[in-house]
Write an enzyme that holds these catalytic residues in place. Structure first.
Site, short mmCIF file in Angstrom:
data_model
loop_
_atom_site.label_atom_id
_atom_site.label_comp_id
_atom_site.label_asym_id
_atom_site.label_seq_id
_atom_site.Cartn_x
_atom_site.Cartn_y
_atom_site.Cartn_z
N HIS A 127 -22.85 -47.67 14.71
CA HIS A 127 -23.90 -47.79 15.72
C HIS A 127 -24.27 -49.27 15.99
O HIS A 127 -24.67 -49.62 17.09
CB HIS A 127 -25.18 -47.07 15.27
CG HIS A 127 -25.16 -45.59 15.49
ND1 HIS A 127 -24.43 -44.72 14.71
CD2 HIS A 127 -25.80 -44.80 16.41
CE1 HIS A 127 -24.63 -43.47 15.13
NE2 HIS A 127 -25.45 -43.50 16.17
N ASP A 143 -18.17 -39.07 15.01
CA ASP A 143 -19.27 -39.82 14.41
C ASP A 143 -20.48 -38.90 14.42
O ASP A 143 -20.46 -37.83 15.06
CB ASP A 143 -19.55 -41.09 15.24
CG ASP A 143 -20.71 -41.92 14.67
OD1 ASP A 143 -20.80 -42.06 13.44
OD2 ASP A 143 -21.55 -42.41 15.45
N SER A 144 -21.54 -39.31 13.75
CA SER A 144 -22.78 -38.54 13.81
C SER A 144 -23.37 -38.56 15.21
O SER A 144 -24.16 -37.69 15.56
CB SER A 144 -23.81 -39.16 12.85
OG SER A 144 -24.09 -40.49 13.26
N CYS A 156 -21.98 -50.01 9.94
CA CYS A 156 -22.33 -48.75 10.60
C CYS A 156 -21.87 -48.89 12.04
O CYS A 156 -22.14 -49.93 12.67
CB CYS A 156 -23.84 -48.52 10.54
SG CYS A 156 -24.41 -47.17 11.60
N GLU A 170 -29.39 -44.47 19.27
CA GLU A 170 -29.14 -43.15 19.87
C GLU A 170 -29.93 -42.99 21.17
O GLU A 170 -29.48 -42.35 22.12
CB GLU A 170 -29.55 -42.03 18.90
CG GLU A 170 -28.54 -41.76 17.80
CD GLU A 170 -27.24 -41.13 18.30
OE1 GLU A 170 -27.30 -40.17 19.09
OE2 GLU A 170 -26.16 -41.60 17.89
N CYS A 172 -17.03 -43.55 11.70
CA CYS A 172 -18.34 -43.51 11.09
C CYS A 172 -18.20 -43.98 9.64
O CYS A 172 -17.41 -43.40 8.88
CB CYS A 172 -18.85 -42.07 11.13
SG CYS A 172 -20.40 -41.79 10.27
N1 DGL Z 1 -22.51 -44.42 12.80
C1 DGL Z 1 -22.54 -43.96 11.47
C2 DGL Z 1 -22.04 -44.94 10.47
O1 DGL Z 1 -21.13 -45.68 10.80
C3 DGL Z 1 -23.63 -43.04 11.05
C4 DGL Z 1 -25.02 -43.49 11.18
C5 DGL Z 1 -25.96 -42.34 10.87
O2 DGL Z 1 -25.80 -41.29 11.46
O3 DGL Z 1 -26.84 -42.53 10.02
O4 DGL Z 1 -22.45 -45.01 9.34
#
Ligand code: DGL
Length: 285
Positions: free
Chosen positions: A194, A18-19, A192, A160, A81
């Site tokens: 996150h 993931d990011s 997302c 984050e 992600c």
């Molecule tokens: N967690 C990621 C997603 O599912 C990326 C969020 C990001 O880095 O902008 O889209």
């Protein structure tokens, strides 16, 4: 290159990325659903957030991280992600045709099936909304449903930083969800990885009558199904390794906040471990 892990004989190793820490919501689901499964997890915190970058850039990061995970012995890749899935899943399947991938797409289908009001909200990053994957799920599954979207600017950064209940986190979510509630949503799709970490706050804002859909359990089930094909000898005990391209100590602390896992982490670097080409020795090709 740091030797990230040697999978025990007969064990398929899952590679995930993931990011940043968002993919941990998927890792948590996999750990619950496939106990003892070793996973190599890369959080590309050197480049977080992905969601405001171009699809091309995110595709590049995704391909390089996938190469790294395959070099470390991963037999199955979970793109934990939504943004990377939107930008790169199709591309990754073409570049690495014999590697099984599990990707993420906003859970518009179950939302459209379950809604009674006929209005659903989707929270995701700008890149996810731009991708063809999102347009295709809306087109295929939500023709008779009103789908409202919001990109929640700044929310990934708050998560984050482990600020799950902060003022700013609340303000971002209220701004996203207020107009959706006014238009009658009864379902919210978390598009997302996150965002599941702020489900308690989301639920508090939308109230008990609105269903919040986190796709992580479905992704964990799909990973298990695919793993059964890769992992013929069964799952042997192994070790999950969490890596970041950012700073190790803050990553470790955020994992503790988000998952209550007190685990060691490893730092890896772009230009050293990742994004370095080893020519035709690449696995997966
Ligand atoms: N967690 C990621 C997603 O599912 C990326 C969020 C990001 O880095 O902008 O889209």
């Amino acid at each position: 290159m740091k030797p990230a892990a040697t999978p025990p004989a007969g064990t398929a190793l899952i590679g995930m990325f993931d990011s940043g820490v968002g993919g941990l919501s998927v890792l948590r689901a996999i750990a619950g659903h496939i106990p003892g499964q070793p996973v190599l997890f890369v959080a590309d915190q050197a480049h977080v957030p992905y969601g405001t970058q171009s699809l091309e850039t995110v595709r590049h990061y995704s391909e390089e991280i996938t190469r790294y995970l395959l070099r470390c012995g991963a037999g199955l890749i979970v793109v934990a992600c939504n943004t990377a899935s939107a930008a790169a899943l199709h591309h990754l399947r073409q570049v690495f045709p014999q590697v099984p991938f599990v990707g993420m797409e906003p859970a518009v289908k179950p939302a459209a099936e379950q809604t009674r009001s006929g209005v659903v909200g989707v929270l995701a990053t700008p890149a996810t909304f731009q991708g063809a994957l999102y347009a295709s799920v809306v087109e295929r599954f939500a023709r008779d449903v009103k789908v409202l979207q919001h990109t929640c600017p700044g929310l990934v950064e708050e998560i984050e930083a482990g600020r799950l209940q902060g003022e700013r986190t609340r303000a971002i979510l209220e701004e996203a969800l207020g107009p959706m509630l006014a238009q009658g949503i009864d379902t919210v799709v978390l598009g997302c990885t996150h965002y599941p970490f702020v489900i308690p706050l989301i639920q508090e804002i939308v109230g008990p009558g609105v269903r919040v859909i986190d796709p992580a359990p479905a992704v964990a089930r799909q990973a298990k199904r695919l793993l059964a094909r890769v992992d013929r000898a069964g799952t042997a005990p192994g070790r999950t390794i969490l890596m970041t391209t950012g700073q190790g100590e803050p990553f470790r602390r955020t994992i503790l906040t988000l998952l209550a896992w007190d685990v060691p982490v490893e730092q890896i670097a772009w230009g050293q471990d990742l994004g370095r080409h080893v020519g035709d020795a690449d696995p997966g090709r």
